[in-house]
Design an enzyme around this catalytic site. Structure first.
Site, short mmCIF file in Angstrom:
data_model
loop_
_atom_site.label_atom_id
_atom_site.label_comp_id
_atom_site.label_asym_id
_atom_site.label_seq_id
_atom_site.Cartn_x
_atom_site.Cartn_y
_atom_site.Cartn_z
N ILE A 35 19.46 -50.72 106.87
CA ILE A 35 19.31 -49.32 107.29
C ILE A 35 19.25 -48.36 106.11
CG2 ILE A 35 20.36 -49.70 109.55
CD1 ILE A 35 22.87 -48.25 108.47
N GLN A 97 28.93 -57.19 95.63
CA GLN A 97 28.94 -57.37 97.08
C GLN A 97 29.71 -56.22 97.73
OE1 GLN A 97 30.68 -61.08 98.42
NE2 GLN A 97 29.73 -60.92 100.43
N HIS A 103 24.78 -62.46 102.55
CA HIS A 103 23.47 -61.92 102.92
C HIS A 103 22.54 -61.94 101.71
CE1 HIS A 103 25.99 -58.48 101.71
NE2 HIS A 103 24.88 -57.81 101.39
#
Length: 142
Positions: A35, A97, A103
């Site tokens: 996003i 991270q 991911h």
């Protein structure tokens, strides 16, 4: 190392508790748009099994996530007429991270166009929906 926290945002997306613009899903992995993309088409690939990062993921799950990241990279190249792909994966706070569910970032790139700085731009729902459709269409033609 800290244990996996099932309340992380990606675990919530996997459980359907939070929305995401999903572009690929199978029984072991999910790919969805970031996003806060650093470039159009910025996609995240995650394992469905709990894994904090590369230090604790099952090797077979890591291999599967890598294979899906490659498919997403090929689709991103096509969907965005990209000149290249950046693939990033961060581990623990010192390694950059932020969300503690493994991911892989797959980011289509164009010559001469810098990545946006991390966490500086939030894409609109319409922008994400359009990018997701482009990637899904490209995946169908791979």
């Amino acid at each position: 190392m800290t244990a996996y926290d099932p309340s992380n945002i990606f675990a919530k997306i996997l459980r359907g508790e939070l929305p995401a613009h999903r572009v690929y899903e199978d029984d072991r992995a999910l790919a969805f748009l970031d996003i806060m993309p650093r470039a159009p088409g910025h996609t995240l690939v995650i394992p469905k099994n709990p894994a904090r990062n590369i230090l604790d993921i099952d090797a077979d799950d890591l291999g599967h996530v890598a294979g899906i990241a490659q498919r997403i990279a090929r689709a991103g190249m096509k969907a965005f007429a990209a000149d290249g792909i950046t693939v990033q994966q961060f581990n623990e706070t010192a390694g950059g991270q932020v969300v503690f569910h493994l991911h892989v970032h797959v980011i289509p790139r164009h010559d001469g166009v810098a990545l946006r700085p991390a966490a500086t731009y939030k894409a609109s729902n319409e922008e994400l929906a359009a990018a997701a459709e482009k990637i899904r269409a490209a995946l169908k033609n791979l």
